[in-house]
Motif scaffolding. Structure first.
Motif, short mmCIF file in Angstrom:
data_model
loop_
_atom_site.label_atom_id
_atom_site.label_comp_id
_atom_site.label_asym_id
_atom_site.label_seq_id
_atom_site.Cartn_x
_atom_site.Cartn_y
_atom_site.Cartn_z
N GLU A 136 -4.27 1.59 -8.02
CA GLU A 136 -3.88 0.03 -8.08
C GLU A 136 -4.93 -0.76 -8.18
OE1 GLU A 136 -0.64 -0.77 -5.43
OE2 GLU A 136 0.82 -0.01 -6.74
N GLU A 190 -6.51 -3.91 -7.53
CA GLU A 190 -6.22 -5.23 -6.69
C GLU A 190 -7.49 -5.96 -6.05
OE1 GLU A 190 -3.23 -4.92 -3.67
OE2 GLU A 190 -2.25 -3.16 -4.67
N ASP A 211 0.07 -6.31 1.94
CA ASP A 211 -0.30 -6.07 0.60
C ASP A 211 1.23 -6.94 -0.38
OD1 ASP A 211 -1.50 -5.08 -1.65
OD2 ASP A 211 -0.24 -3.38 -1.94
N LYS A 238 1.81 4.93 -0.04
CA LYS A 238 0.65 4.13 0.09
C LYS A 238 -0.19 4.06 1.06
CE LYS A 238 2.43 1.32 -3.27
NZ LYS A 238 2.00 0.79 -4.48
N ASP A 290 -5.50 0.26 -3.95
CA ASP A 290 -4.48 0.53 -3.31
C ASP A 290 -3.94 2.03 -3.94
OD1 ASP A 290 -2.42 0.63 -1.48
OD2 ASP A 290 -1.26 -0.81 -2.40
N GLY A 317 -1.92 -7.05 -4.33
CA GLY A 317 -0.87 -6.45 -5.43
C GLY A 317 -1.45 -6.30 -6.68
MN MN Z 1 -0.40 -2.35 -3.79
#
Ligand code: MN
Length: 426
Positions: free
Chosen positions: A208, A210, A135, A262, A242, A357
């Motif tokens: 997240e 991404e 990541d 995570k 994520d 990211g």
């Molecule tokens: Mn991430």
């Protein structure tokens, strides 16, 4: 080799609903379970899934150098390892087979029965066996926001950030396809005044927004990929959520970075949209100042204009869009990420996945996580049912969507969706 599959004057004899993510110019790749309980590699046009294994057995890929069982597999890893030339030949051929004026399959009822499925007859699987997942942290806006929230607004970007595509090695075993529910993770959190860490279900569960790219076998151990060749090794992209537990992350991340905050789940959209299909949507991307070191200097348009959206749907309620962002905001491009990943000789294999990211844009409605949207809970986000969210609650479904559009064609990714269930407390 020409990308004839991208020709925008082509139409399919399969029905394509207006605003579909999957016109004949897309031709993504995925893996699905058929109504007969067979796993196969396939593609999709409109709302019809196409069994590439059956098409190959029936001789529709004649003249292309493919092994007999290349599509009769439960992952795309071997096909991806065949390389860019083969991906292009197959995508071009699929386009020809489904062009409106090609009667070969169109008028063959028996073949169609073997090859075509309605989307509700199939179950999408993970498209690749992800050997390694990395990541990155490649959005400047996101890195600045997180640096401000977790550390120091005056020095939000650490000194290395403008020189290195920062990343960390993630965990591939918990990458799951869209539609798979997750349980709220349990873990340790920062101690209170008594010095004893908290323990229990995460109170700050986040998504997240991404994208992730999937590679082919790129380099042998000890060899690196030059920046001008990096895109040759990128098969395609998926949407990538994520999932992150911010309270677990905040306690554990020093000094080695993310771990249990995570690695409990990451959700991907099941169709891999090829880099070739995205070719018409190239854009320049942000100016890089200071100039990266020579090995990271990339010529040409290195970014892609992919509109991105994050949606929260509370249990039994309507959807609310909480974020509108764009893949073009990425400071470090995919090619720069892959080049940097291998500059020390690290080898990359077929089916490896590289997350971008969180992709945050410059405006407050374009932040790609609840951490940023609610500014760590200070500004709750309003949903259309009248409720508010600082982070994600049990029963919420988070859906990521993404598409490219110009005057001629729309290429999209479908849904990347996951519902949050209460913690498994034993
Ligand atoms: Mn991430």
């Amino acid at each position: 080799m020409p990308l004839s599959a991208n020709n925008t004057d082509r139409h399919s004899w399969l029905k394509v609903p207006e605003n579909s993510d999957f016109p004949i110019q897309n031709i993504p790749f995925g893996v699905f379970l058929t109504r007969d309980d067979i796993i196969t590699i396939g593609t999709r046009i409109g709302d019809t899934a196409i069994d590439l294994g059956a098409l190959h057995q029936l001789g529709y890929f004649k003249g292309i150098d493919l092994t007999d069982d290349i599509f009769l597999q439960d992952t795309l890893n071997d096909f991806i390892a065949d390389g860019r030339k083969t991906w292009r030949l197959v995508r071009n051929r699929v386009s020809e087979i489904f062009m409106i004026d090609n009667p070969a399959l169109r008028d063959h009822e028996e073949h169609k029965k073997r090859v075509l499925f309605a989307m509700d007859e199939i179950e999408m699987q993970l498209p690749v066996d992800v050997g390694d997942y990395t990541d990155f942290y490649a959005s400047k806006e996101h890195a600045t926001n997180v640096g401000s929230l977790f550390r120091d607004p005056e020095n939000a970007l650490l000194p290395n950030w403008l020189h290195i595509p920062i990343g960390y090695h993630g965990r591939s075993s918990s990458i799951i396809p869209s539609g798979t529910a997750i349980h709220r993770p349990v873990g340790q959190t920062k101690p209170g005044d008594d010095g004893i860490p908290g323990f229990g279900p995460s109170k700050l569960l986040d998504f997240e927004l991404e994208m992730a790219f999937i590679t082919t076998a790129s380099n042998k151990l000890g060899k690196r990929i030059p920046i001008d060749e990096a895109e040759d090794y990128i098969f395609g992209l998926v949407l990538f959520n994520d999932w992150s537990a911010r309270d677990i992350q905040a306690w554990e991340y020093v000094p080695l970075g993310p771990f249990l905050g995570k690695n409990f789940a990451s959700t991907i959209s099941p169709w891999i949209v090829t880099l070739d299909a995205l070719e018409p949507f190239r854009v320049s991307g942000p100016e890089q100042q200071p100039k990266p070191l020579p090995y990271l200097q990339q010529r040409g348009n290195k970014n892609f204009d992919i509109k991105l959206q994050a949606v929260i749907q509370p249990e039994g309620k309507e959807e609310s869009v909480v974020c509108n962002s764009n893949f073009k905001f990425m400071y470090w491009s995919m090619a720069q990420q892959l080049t940097h990943h291998t500059v020390n000789g690290c080898n990359v294999r077929s089916g490896d996945m590289m997350g971008s990211g969180t992709i945050s844009g410059p405006t407050k409605d374009s932040y790609g996580s609840m951490l940023e949207l609610s500014w760590r809970g200070q500004n709750p986000v309003s949903l259309s049912d009248g409720s508010t969210r600082k982070f994600i609650e049990d029963g919420d479904t988070v859906i990521l969507r993404g598409y490219c559009k110009n005057d001629e064609v729309r290429i999209g990714f479908g849904d990347c969706s996951g519902k949050v269930l209460p913690s498994n407390t034993l």
